[in-house]
Design a protein around this motif. Sequence first.
Motif, PDB file in Angstrom:
ATOM      1  N   LEU A  76       0.835  -1.203   0.000  1.00  0.00           N
ATOM      2  CA  LEU A  76       0.000   0.000   0.000  1.00  0.00           C
ATOM      3  C   LEU A  76       0.873   1.258   0.000  1.00  0.00           C
ATOM      4  O   LEU A  76       0.574   2.234  -0.691  1.00  0.00           O
ATOM      5  CB  LEU A  76      -0.906  -0.032   1.245  1.00  0.00           C
ATOM      6  N   ALA A  77       1.972   1.212   0.768  1.00  0.00           N
ATOM      7  CA  ALA A  77       2.855   2.381   0.871  1.00  0.00           C
ATOM      8  C   ALA A  77       3.401   2.765  -0.511  1.00  0.00           C
ATOM      9  O   ALA A  77       3.502   3.956  -0.838  1.00  0.00           O
ATOM     10  CB  ALA A  77       3.999   2.075   1.837  1.00  0.00           C
ATOM     11  N   ASP A  78       3.736   1.766  -1.335  1.00  0.00           N
ATOM     12  CA  ASP A  78       4.250   2.053  -2.688  1.00  0.00           C
ATOM     13  C   ASP A  78       3.145   2.655  -3.560  1.00  0.00           C
ATOM     14  O   ASP A  78       3.382   3.580  -4.343  1.00  0.00           O
ATOM     15  CB  ASP A  78       4.781   0.768  -3.350  1.00  0.00           C
ATOM     16  N   TYR A  79       1.932   2.115  -3.412  1.00  0.00           N
ATOM     17  CA  TYR A  79       0.810   2.614  -4.218  1.00  0.00           C
ATOM     18  C   TYR A  79       0.504   4.076  -3.867  1.00  0.00           C
ATOM     19  O   TYR A  79       0.289   4.909  -4.746  1.00  0.00           O
ATOM     20  CB  TYR A  79      -0.420   1.732  -3.983  1.00  0.00           C
ATOM     21  N   VAL A  80       0.530   4.368  -2.572  1.00  0.00           N
ATOM     22  CA  VAL A  80       0.227   5.728  -2.110  1.00  0.00           C
ATOM     23  C   VAL A  80       1.247   6.713  -2.685  1.00  0.00           C
ATOM     24  O   VAL A  80       0.900   7.805  -3.153  1.00  0.00           O
ATOM     25  CB  VAL A  80       0.200   5.755  -0.560  1.00  0.00           C
ATOM     26  N   LYS A  81       2.512   6.292  -2.684  1.00  0.00           N
ATOM     27  CA  LYS A  81       3.571   7.158  -3.254  1.00  0.00           C
ATOM     28  C   LYS A  81       3.358   7.341  -4.761  1.00  0.00           C
ATOM     29  O   LYS A  81       3.424   8.450  -5.278  1.00  0.00           O
ATOM     30  CB  LYS A  81       4.947   6.523  -3.001  1.00  0.00           C
ATOM     31  N   GLU A 101      -4.881  -1.605  13.458  1.00  0.00           N
ATOM     32  CA  GLU A 101      -4.745  -0.448  12.571  1.00  0.00           C
ATOM     33  C   GLU A 101      -3.578   0.456  12.977  1.00  0.00           C
ATOM     34  O   GLU A 101      -2.942   1.075  12.134  1.00  0.00           O
ATOM     35  CB  GLU A 101      -6.043   0.359  12.533  1.00  0.00           C
ATOM     36  N   MET A 102      -3.310   0.508  14.287  1.00  0.00           N
ATOM     37  CA  MET A 102      -2.224   1.383  14.719  1.00  0.00           C
ATOM     38  C   MET A 102      -0.880   0.864  14.193  1.00  0.00           C
ATOM     39  O   MET A 102      -0.061   1.635  13.674  1.00  0.00           O
ATOM     40  CB  MET A 102      -2.195   1.480  16.239  1.00  0.00           C
ATOM     41  N   SER A 103      -0.647  -0.458  14.301  1.00  0.00           N
ATOM     42  CA  SER A 103       0.638  -0.960  13.806  1.00  0.00           C
ATOM     43  C   SER A 103       0.736  -0.842  12.284  1.00  0.00           C
ATOM     44  O   SER A 103       1.804  -0.537  11.742  1.00  0.00           O
ATOM     45  CB  SER A 103       0.912  -2.389  14.289  1.00  0.00           C
ATOM     46  N   ALA A 104      -0.400  -1.055  11.580  1.00  0.00           N
ATOM     47  CA  ALA A 104      -0.382  -0.889  10.116  1.00  0.00           C
ATOM     48  C   ALA A 104      -0.052   0.560   9.766  1.00  0.00           C
ATOM     49  O   ALA A 104       0.741   0.836   8.857  1.00  0.00           O
ATOM     50  CB  ALA A 104      -1.725  -1.302   9.525  1.00  0.00           C
ATOM     51  N   ALA A 105      -0.657   1.499  10.505  1.00  0.00           N
ATOM     52  CA  ALA A 105      -0.414   2.922  10.234  1.00  0.00           C
ATOM     53  C   ALA A 105       1.056   3.272  10.449  1.00  0.00           C
ATOM     54  O   ALA A 105       1.663   3.998   9.648  1.00  0.00           O
ATOM     55  CB  ALA A 105      -1.298   3.777  11.140  1.00  0.00           C
ATOM     56  N   MET A 106       1.624   2.722  11.515  1.00  0.00           N
ATOM     57  CA  MET A 106       3.032   3.044  11.790  1.00  0.00           C
ATOM     58  C   MET A 106       3.953   2.396  10.762  1.00  0.00           C
ATOM     59  O   MET A 106       4.946   2.991  10.336  1.00  0.00           O
ATOM     60  CB  MET A 106       3.383   2.648  13.215  1.00  0.00           C
ATOM     61  N   MET A 107       3.608   1.182  10.358  1.00  0.00           N
ATOM     62  CA  MET A 107       4.397   0.516   9.310  1.00  0.00           C
ATOM     63  C   MET A 107       4.322   1.316   8.014  1.00  0.00           C
ATOM     64  O   MET A 107       5.346   1.594   7.372  1.00  0.00           O
ATOM     65  CB  MET A 107       3.866  -0.912   9.093  1.00  0.00           C
ATOM     66  N   ASN A 108       3.127   1.716   7.632  1.00  0.00           N
ATOM     67  CA  ASN A 108       2.992   2.480   6.383  1.00  0.00           C
ATOM     68  C   ASN A 108       3.723   3.814   6.462  1.00  0.00           C
ATOM     69  O   ASN A 108       4.306   4.264   5.475  1.00  0.00           O
ATOM     70  CB  ASN A 108       1.504   2.683   6.049  1.00  0.00           C
ATOM     71  N   SER A 110       6.414   4.350   8.276  1.00  0.00           N
ATOM     72  CA  SER A 110       7.857   4.103   8.209  1.00  0.00           C
ATOM     73  C   SER A 110       8.277   3.780   6.774  1.00  0.00           C
ATOM     74  O   SER A 110       9.402   4.042   6.369  1.00  0.00           O
ATOM     75  CB  SER A 110       8.273   2.994   9.185  1.00  0.00           C
ATOM     76  N   LEU A 111       7.364   3.220   5.993  1.00  0.00           N
ATOM     77  CA  LEU A 111       7.698   2.858   4.606  1.00  0.00           C
ATOM     78  C   LEU A 111       7.600   4.043   3.648  1.00  0.00           C
ATOM     79  O   LEU A 111       8.380   4.146   2.700  1.00  0.00           O
ATOM     80  CB  LEU A 111       6.759   1.744   4.109  1.00  0.00           C
ATOM     81  N   SER A 112       6.608   4.902   3.875  1.00  0.00           N
ATOM     82  CA  SER A 112       6.352   5.939   2.846  1.00  0.00           C
ATOM     83  C   SER A 112       6.193   7.333   3.425  1.00  0.00           C
ATOM     84  O   SER A 112       5.909   8.270   2.681  1.00  0.00           O
ATOM     85  CB  SER A 112       5.091   5.589   2.059  1.00  0.00           C
ATOM     86  N   ASP A 113       6.342   7.463   4.744  1.00  0.00           N
ATOM     87  CA  ASP A 113       6.182   8.757   5.412  1.00  0.00           C
ATOM     88  C   ASP A 113       4.795   9.358   5.182  1.00  0.00           C
ATOM     89  O   ASP A 113       4.631  10.581   5.189  1.00  0.00           O
ATOM     90  CB  ASP A 113       7.287   9.731   4.954  1.00  0.00           C
ATOM     91  N   VAL A 114       3.811   8.487   4.980  1.00  0.00           N
ATOM     92  CA  VAL A 114       2.445   8.994   4.813  1.00  0.00           C
ATOM     93  C   VAL A 114       1.644   8.666   6.075  1.00  0.00           C
ATOM     94  O   VAL A 114       1.802   7.588   6.659  1.00  0.00           O
ATOM     95  CB  VAL A 114       1.775   8.408   3.543  1.00  0.00           C
ATOM     96  N   ASP A 115       0.844   9.618   6.497  1.00  0.00           N
ATOM     97  CA  ASP A 115       0.039   9.405   7.700  1.00  0.00           C
ATOM     98  C   ASP A 115      -1.284   8.731   7.364  1.00  0.00           C
ATOM     99  O   ASP A 115      -1.809   8.874   6.260  1.00  0.00           O
ATOM    100  CB  ASP A 115      -0.241  10.741   8.395  1.00  0.00           C
TER     101      ASP A 115
END
Length: 165
Positions: A76-81, A101-108, A110-115
């Motif tokens: 998802l992080a790559d798609y968002v970018k 959801e909190m861990s997914a949000a933090m992972m995303n 850390s991967l893409s700097d998107v909140d």
Amino acid sequence: MRVTRAVYPGSFDPPTNGHLDVIERAARCFGEVIVAVVVNPQKRSPMFSLEEREAMLRSSVAAIPNVRVEHFRGLLADYVKAESADVIVKGLRVVSDFESEMSAAMMNRSLSDVDTLFLMSDQRYSFVSSSLVKEVFFLGGEVAALVPEPVLRMMTEKRTTLQRR
Ligand code: PNS
């Protein structure tokens, strides 16, 4: 000025009124909302094909002009970018949703700097999930109040096809 673009990702197998409620809320908050259907959900193989999930969503959001339905593979992080999106939107039904959801949000992040921004779905849908809707419907229960009309039609078609086998 560029509009704020939000990505609302999910399996949508099938979309429910809870999903639609979050999409409507997101459409009021952001300039553009991309409803992003994951091609291969992690949990299990989907009952509805990618084409069916996209078609159900497109019919359900047809009246909301700043929403479009797309799909993505991989992270998802790559798609968002790749979409130059500003935020990920997720819906929360109950407090327990927040744990994963909190861990997914933090992972995303850390991967893409998107909140990730969370929207609380209407309490009428706090018990509604795609998996429960499927289980109840295919065992003969009533789900008309829980899914958009185009979804109910597609589910009814699917049940007829499965019963013919
Ligand atoms: O509707 P769902 O099944 O709860 O949606 C889950 C989804 C699609 C948002 C999640 O599985 C996802 O982001 N999948 C893409 C793969 C990925 O990026 N995994 C790491 C997430 S932190």
